[in-house]
Design an enzyme around this catalytic site. Sequence first.
Site, PDB file in Angstrom:
ATOM      1  N   ARG A  73       0.827  -1.216   0.000  1.00 52.84           N
ATOM      2  CA  ARG A  73       0.000   0.000   0.000  1.00 52.84           C
ATOM      3  C   ARG A  73       0.856   1.259   0.000  1.00 52.84           C
ATOM      4  O   ARG A  73       0.611   2.188  -0.770  1.00 52.84           O
ATOM      5  CB  ARG A  73      -0.961   0.005   1.186  1.00 52.84           C
ATOM      6  CG  ARG A  73      -2.079  -1.018   1.049  1.00 52.84           C
ATOM      7  CD  ARG A  73      -2.991  -1.004   2.252  1.00 52.84           C
ATOM      8  NE  ARG A  73      -2.208  -1.298   3.452  1.00 52.84           N
ATOM      9  CZ  ARG A  73      -2.566  -0.977   4.687  1.00 52.84           C
ATOM     10  NH1 ARG A  73      -3.690  -0.337   4.914  1.00 52.84           N
ATOM     11  NH2 ARG A  73      -1.812  -1.307   5.717  1.00 52.84           N
ATOM     12  N   ASN A 132      -6.158  -2.577   1.810  1.00 56.20           N
ATOM     13  CA  ASN A 132      -6.167  -4.034   1.899  1.00 56.20           C
ATOM     14  C   ASN A 132      -7.609  -4.518   1.957  1.00 56.20           C
ATOM     15  O   ASN A 132      -8.466  -3.861   2.551  1.00 56.20           O
ATOM     16  CB  ASN A 132      -5.453  -4.513   3.167  1.00 56.20           C
ATOM     17  CG  ASN A 132      -3.949  -4.401   3.078  1.00 56.20           C
ATOM     18  OD1 ASN A 132      -3.383  -4.327   1.996  1.00 56.20           O
ATOM     19  ND2 ASN A 132      -3.290  -4.396   4.219  1.00 56.20           N
TER      20      ASN A 132
END
Length: 91
Positions: free
Chosen positions: A19, A37
């Site tokens: 990320r 996520n």
Amino acid sequence: MNNTRQFFVSGRVQGVGFREATRKRADELGMAGWVRNLADGRVEVQASAGDDTLDTLERWLHDGPAPARVEHVESHAVEGTQSLPRPFAVR
């Protein structure tokens, strides 16, 4: 003209800095959007930019950061106008 795409990235993509690396790459490309996520182990990305820039991000997503092992990237155009965060956000 900016378009928006949604990406789903699967493989070993959680717990490897995916990320944050995606946020950094998207910021370098000047994109708006976010990354998060998912409970099923995938990473979801929504990004807004010109088609060439979106293509560049998609190519990068196929590799991701060094610790990641990307198995598949799914891409979909997102219809309609929506406001995505700038700078790019990690959710």
